[in-house]
Design an enzyme around this catalytic site. Structure first.
Site, PDB file in Angstrom:
ATOM      1  N   VAL A   2       4.196   8.004  13.686  1.00  0.00           N
ATOM      2  CA  VAL A   2       3.061   8.386  14.525  1.00  0.00           C
ATOM      3  C   VAL A   2       2.193   9.347  13.731  1.00  0.00           C
ATOM      4  O   VAL A   2       2.706  10.324  13.173  1.00  0.00           O
ATOM      5  CB  VAL A   2       3.538   9.100  15.815  1.00  0.00           C
ATOM      6  CG1 VAL A   2       2.350   9.441  16.704  1.00  0.00           C
ATOM      7  CG2 VAL A   2       4.542   8.244  16.566  1.00  0.00           C
ATOM      8  N   THR A  17       7.894  -1.283   4.933  1.00  0.00           N
ATOM      9  CA  THR A  17       7.418  -2.570   5.424  1.00  0.00           C
ATOM     10  C   THR A  17       7.099  -2.401   6.911  1.00  0.00           C
ATOM     11  O   THR A  17       7.229  -1.313   7.459  1.00  0.00           O
ATOM     12  CB  THR A  17       8.528  -3.643   5.321  1.00  0.00           C
ATOM     13  OG1 THR A  17       9.551  -3.336   6.293  1.00  0.00           O
ATOM     14  CG2 THR A  17       9.165  -3.657   3.949  1.00  0.00           C
ATOM     15  N   LEU A  42       0.525  13.287   9.487  1.00  0.00           N
ATOM     16  CA  LEU A  42       0.512  14.472  10.359  1.00  0.00           C
ATOM     17  C   LEU A  42       1.949  14.799  10.781  1.00  0.00           C
ATOM     18  O   LEU A  42       2.706  13.914  11.127  1.00  0.00           O
ATOM     19  CB  LEU A  42      -0.324  14.210  11.618  1.00  0.00           C
ATOM     20  CG  LEU A  42      -1.813  13.908  11.413  1.00  0.00           C
ATOM     21  CD1 LEU A  42      -2.481  13.625  12.758  1.00  0.00           C
ATOM     22  CD2 LEU A  42      -2.500  15.067  10.717  1.00  0.00           C
ATOM     23  N   LYS A  44       3.355   3.530  19.071  1.00  0.00           N
ATOM     24  CA  LYS A  44       3.376   4.959  18.734  1.00  0.00           C
ATOM     25  C   LYS A  44       3.617   5.792  19.982  1.00  0.00           C
ATOM     26  O   LYS A  44       4.372   6.774  19.960  1.00  0.00           O
ATOM     27  CB  LYS A  44       2.050   5.364  18.087  1.00  0.00           C
ATOM     28  CG  LYS A  44       1.844   4.709  16.739  1.00  0.00           C
ATOM     29  CD  LYS A  44       0.495   5.069  16.160  1.00  0.00           C
ATOM     30  CE  LYS A  44       0.241   4.283  14.883  1.00  0.00           C
ATOM     31  NZ  LYS A  44      -1.137   4.392  14.429  1.00  0.00           N
ATOM     32  N   GLY A  74       0.803  -1.226   0.000  1.00  0.00           N
ATOM     33  CA  GLY A  74       0.000   0.000   0.000  1.00  0.00           C
ATOM     34  C   GLY A  74       0.829   1.264   0.000  1.00  0.00           C
ATOM     35  O   GLY A  74       0.873   1.996  -0.996  1.00  0.00           O
ATOM     36  N   VAL A  75       1.534   1.515   1.098  1.00  0.00           N
ATOM     37  CA  VAL A  75       2.213   2.804   1.255  1.00  0.00           C
ATOM     38  C   VAL A  75       3.376   2.950   0.264  1.00  0.00           C
ATOM     39  O   VAL A  75       3.484   3.964  -0.432  1.00  0.00           O
ATOM     40  CB  VAL A  75       2.719   2.969   2.709  1.00  0.00           C
ATOM     41  CG1 VAL A  75       3.568   4.221   2.831  1.00  0.00           C
ATOM     42  CG2 VAL A  75       1.547   3.021   3.670  1.00  0.00           C
ATOM     43  N   GLU A 119      -6.823  -3.706  10.491  1.00  0.00           N
ATOM     44  CA  GLU A 119      -5.948  -4.695   9.878  1.00  0.00           C
ATOM     45  C   GLU A 119      -6.828  -5.882   9.480  1.00  0.00           C
ATOM     46  O   GLU A 119      -7.953  -6.019   9.999  1.00  0.00           O
ATOM     47  CB  GLU A 119      -4.903  -5.173  10.906  1.00  0.00           C
ATOM     48  CG  GLU A 119      -3.921  -4.120  11.354  1.00  0.00           C
ATOM     49  CD  GLU A 119      -3.012  -3.640  10.239  1.00  0.00           C
ATOM     50  OE1 GLU A 119      -2.537  -4.486   9.468  1.00  0.00           O
ATOM     51  OE2 GLU A 119      -2.806  -2.418  10.121  1.00  0.00           O
ATOM     52  N   ASP A 127      -0.218  -1.621  18.716  1.00  0.00           N
ATOM     53  CA  ASP A 127       0.218  -0.636  17.725  1.00  0.00           C
ATOM     54  C   ASP A 127       0.185   0.777  18.339  1.00  0.00           C
ATOM     55  O   ASP A 127       1.098   1.570  18.127  1.00  0.00           O
ATOM     56  CB  ASP A 127      -0.694  -0.736  16.498  1.00  0.00           C
ATOM     57  CG  ASP A 127      -0.149   0.076  15.356  1.00  0.00           C
ATOM     58  OD1 ASP A 127       1.028  -0.144  14.998  1.00  0.00           O
ATOM     59  OD2 ASP A 127      -0.877   0.955  14.848  1.00  0.00           O
ATOM     60  N   ASP A 141       8.863  10.414  10.377  1.00  0.00           N
ATOM     61  CA  ASP A 141       7.706  11.198  10.805  1.00  0.00           C
ATOM     62  C   ASP A 141       6.391  10.445  10.683  1.00  0.00           C
ATOM     63  O   ASP A 141       5.435  10.736  11.389  1.00  0.00           O
ATOM     64  CB  ASP A 141       7.657  12.542  10.051  1.00  0.00           C
ATOM     65  CG  ASP A 141       7.207  13.657  10.989  1.00  0.00           C
ATOM     66  OD1 ASP A 141       6.175  13.479  11.666  1.00  0.00           O
ATOM     67  OD2 ASP A 141       7.895  14.688  11.083  1.00  0.00           O
TER      68      ASP A 141
END
Ligand code: ADP
Ligand code: ASP
Ligand code: MG
Length: 820
Positions: free
Chosen positions: A610, A556, A614, A683, A476-477, A668, A679, A607
């Site tokens: 978290v 990943t 943003l 963060k 995805g990312v 997920e 998760d 960055d």
């Protein structure tokens, strides 16, 4: 009279010989020409190898055959174009020269070494044959040719057999004795000279340029033209840097410094004779005769460049002499340099520390032993009495030099030069500036020389800033990032930023392309790829192409890749990551990462760890840098939990909203990964560490987003089927919160040195009260921000926003600002 010199690259084969002959004849129609030729490309290299091998008692046949092949193809090629060419004569000349060569080699073999006088005779053969071929070609083209025998006319006064220097005054007188035959083309082999005894000498590798300059001075030529394979002198070696700038003009002094410090386009001794006799020198391209070329003259340059060129000189060693015996003792430097010069070693650059404790200088590496031996002998007493320490030798060094008359009295040139080297992670062993302020040089490791030239060239000549990316993880990312980069390329190009994706990898394979992977079909290319992800291949691509701003992007969530960041940084890559694993592993690794980044002057940016896109981390760092201190933190740090708890406000059941969140892809694939709170805990830990707290993941207190003791075993479907059993628990919590005018939120909080993830009820005035539908919000209560906290709010998940966040980090790796 004009002197035209053609280098080996212009004489590589019959077609090139023809081209040169045509250029000469054309020019000869305007004014009389004296022509100086090198050996065809490759011939002198082979002759050097022949000498070396024969001296060692090895067979040199391979090189002799190569030379034979070059000339027989040349003669045949010329004959094919000109039937009237005296090819048999040329073949005979060739046979004679080769048989003389064979005899000389026989002597070398017997001696087991090659005396310089013999070596000079052997090395000069290439030019002899080159000129013989050109003579017959010009005659075949109907020209009148007069030969100049350099052994009889260019008289050397120093430099020995292999690096001869010519006595121009004496040579001029010899030329003056004979009248010039008007209308003839004069032809002279380059690279060669003679001594009083009429022996053959050579002028040092690449020395035909010097032959031409000397001939121009002797003949009082109106111009000396050096014809080669590039359009002129560039701001640096155009083979190394594609956007090297062509220089239209150079002063004699600039050309001298550039060639002295390694610009191969001109032999360093070329400029002195023409500068002394005020002869303009033009560098021209044989393959593009129409191009204007570069004019080297006494005229002021019309190109307003502070720095004209950047060159590199490799194959050097730096010797340092230090010790108490150096301090305040008059004549030490003099003794050192006299000793070195007595050994016949030339010093290229000198630096001395102001404490006078040590003195360093660079010489060619093959002179090192000679220099050390003579110094040890000269300073025997000083070494024995510990007045001097053992000579320190650093080999495999190179000198990078900036050259330009315009640098004089300009501020900031040296700073920018050194900054460019620093930003490219290149260590500087020594620096030296000529007192003319026309050049400044840095000594760097030889293997970094090409990168150093590229980095300095970018800094001084290019507005563009480059980023070369290696993206690991293309789901995805990562996929969205590559696509965003593809879409933004022209927008960024207008802002002088060039991003090249040089590598893309997933868990199965990797594609690498130094020119940049084709972003139109990178997915197909990756599908067909078979090579696995490898730091070694990424590193060798970077080293091989002298990329100066390489960035590895980790998209990943893999532990093993996160564990390699220190290696990545150590290998000179910046690291940008969306993966939280590195920042939440041991405190030791956390510190090691930051230390390596600092030491290697590379960036470690995360960055998106978290709040996805943003700008969380950067803001925190800015605040803390400005002296703020975190007092308390509350945040909704999970998009899925934001969605689930927000929906509870509407009276829906926990199991229904969790299924809904799962169906629309908010959670997920297994919602337990979100509901477990781990998760969020990661963060939270990253934020706490950012605020200076030395905590580990175990220190974060986690309350799951599930009733205490809830059975979370089995398959995802089994778990989802069991979820309605949790509804009553959440209903009760919800009712209680409602009674108090509050709503339920899953919150990560930091207070009194403790981190906690839990379900909390918040009232209307709480900044997290209205945060739902997948939105994230982070409320920082700090010394500066109180009683009202600093709140960052917005989508904290989703491929596009996360990729955009990673993209922003990638752009933050651009660390030098151009001034224009
Ligand atoms: P020739 O055979 O004509 O003597 P050389 O190979 O000796 O040619 O010199 C030309 C080469 O010098 C060019 O092909 C180029 O790669 C190299 N070079 C190095 N620095 C520079 C520079 N600053 N400007 C132009 N060429 C350079
Ligand atoms: N042929 C000689 C060399 O290769 C001289 C020259 O080409 O300038 O070094
Ligand atoms: Mg040359």
């Amino acid at each position: 009279m004009r002197v035209l010199k053609f280098g080996g690259t212009s004489l590589a084969n019959a077609q090139r010989f023809n081209q040169v002959a045509d250029i000469v004849i054309n020019n000869h129609q305007q004014s009389q020409i004296a022509l100086v030729l090198s050996a065809p490309s490759g011939v002198t290299n082979n002759l050097v190898a022949v000498v070396e091998k024969t001296s060692q008692g090895l067979s040199a046949d391979e090189h002799l055959i190569a030379i034979q092949k070059i000339f027989s193809e040349l003669i045949q090629g010329l004959k094919e174009t000109y039937v009237e060419l005296a090819d048999q004569l040329l073949r005979n000349t060739f046979e004679n020269e080769i048989s003389e060569l064979t005899q000389l080699l026989e002597g070398v073999r017997l001696l087991g070494q090659c005396p310089p006088s013999i070596e000079a005779r052997i090395l000069s053969k290439g030019e002899v044959l080159s000129v013989a071929c050109m003579k017959q070609l010009l005659i075949a083209k109907g020209q009148n040719v007069e030969m100049i025998i350099p052994q009889q006319k260019l008289i050397s006064f120093k430099g020995g057999y292999l690096e001869a220097q010519i006595d121009i005054k004496a040579s001029r007188e010899l030329f003056a004795k004979e009248a010039i035959v008007s209308n003839a083309i004069y032809l002279m082999p380059g690279f060669t000279a003679g001594n009083e005894a009429g022996e053959t000498l050579v002028l040092g590798r690449n020395g035909s340029d010097y032959s031409a300059a000397v001939l121009a001075a002797c003949l009082k030529a109106e111009c000396c033209e050096i014809w080669t394979d590039v359009d002129g002198v560039y701001s640096c070696d155009p083979r190394l840097v594609k956007d090297a700038k062509l220089l239209t003009s150079l002063s004699y002094a600039e050309a001298m410094e550039l060639s002295y410090f390694g610009a191969k386009v001109l032999h360093p001794k070329t400029i002195a004779p023409i500068a002394q006799h005020h002869i303009p020198c033009l560098i021209k391209n044989t393959h593009n005769p129409q191009a204007e070329g570069t004019l080297i003259s006494a005229q002021k340059s019309d190109q307003k460049l502070r720095v004209k060129g950047i060159s590199d000189l490799k194959g050097l060693s730096m010797l340092s002499i230090s010790g108490p015996g150096m301090k305040g003792i008059v004549g030490m430097a003099g003794r050192i340099f006299t000793t070195i010069s007595r050994a016949g070693v030339s010093i290229i650059l000198i630096t001395q520390s102001s404490s006078e404790y040590s003195l360093s200088f660079c010489i060619y590496s093959n002179d090192t032993q000679k220099a050390i031996d003579t110094l040890n002998e000269e300073f025997k007493l000083e070494f024995e009495n510990n007045l001097l320490e053992e000579i320190d030798v650093i080999d495999k060094q190179a000198i990078i030099s900036l050259v330009g008359d315009g640098m004089k009295k300009e501020k900031g040139v040296a700073a920018r030069f050194l900054m460019a080297l620093t930003d490219a992670s290149i260590n500087v062993t020594a620096i030296a500036q000529g007192s003319s302020e026309r050049s400044i040089s840095a000594v760097v490791s030889e293997k970094k020389a090409n990168e150093a030239v590229t980095a300095c060239h970018h800094s001084f000549f290019s507005k563009a800033q480059f980023i070369d990316l290696f993206v690991i993880g293309c789901g995805g990312v990562g996929g969205a990032l590559v696509d965003q980069i593809h879409r933004q390329q022209s927008y960024l190009a207008e802002r002088n930023i060039a991003i090249r994706v040089c590598g893309v990898a997933n868990s199965r394979a990797m594609i690498l392309d130094v020119e940049g992977v084709d972003l139109n079909n990178w997915r197909d290319l990756l599908k067909d790829a078979t090579d696995e992800l490898s730091l070694v291949s990424m590193k060798s691509l970077v080293d091989g192409s002298h990329i100066i701003n390489p960035v590895i992007v980790d998209c990943t969530s893999n532990d093993a890749i996160a564990a390699r960041y220190v290696d990545f940084l150590g290998a000179g890559f910046h690291v940008v990551t969306a993966n939280k694993k590195a920042n939440t592993s041991s405190m030791d690794y956390y510190h090691q990462l930051r230390l390596t980044a600092l030491m290697k002057r590379r960036k470690f940016l995360y960055d998106t760890n978290v709040g996805a896109g943003l700008p969380v981390i950067e803001n925190m760092q800015n605040l803390f840098n400005a002296g703020d201190r975190l007092v308390k933190f509350n945040g909704i740090l999970s998009g899925s939990l934001s969605f689930i708890f927000g929906k509870l406000d509407e009276g829906k059941s926990f199991s229904d909203v969790t299924s809904e969140a799962r169906n629309i892809g908010f959670t997920e694939p297994d919602p337990r990964d979100d509901l477990s709170g781990t998760d969020v805990a990661r963060k939270l830990l990253i934020l706490a560490r950012e605020a200076g707290m030395e905590l580990n993941l175990d220190d974060v207190e986690i309350e799951q987003a599930l009733p205490p003791g809830f059975d979370d075993t089995g398959t995802t479907d089994e778990f989802m089927a069991r979820l309605p059993e949790a509804d009553a628990y959440f209903k009760a919590l919800q009712d209680k919160a409602n009674e108090e005018g509050k709503v339920l939120r899953y919150i990560g909080s930091i207070e009194d040195g403790k981190c906690k993830c839990s379900i909390m009820a918040v009232d209307e005035n709480d900044p997290l009260n209205k945060v739902k539908d997948g939105e994230n919000a982070l409320a920082f209560y700090s010394q500066y921000y109180q009683p009202i906290p600093l709140v960052l709010r917005g989508y904290g998940a989703g491929t596009e926003v996360t990729a955009a966040g990673v993209f922003a980090d990638v752009l933050r790796t651009l660390n030098w600002k151009q001034e224009f």
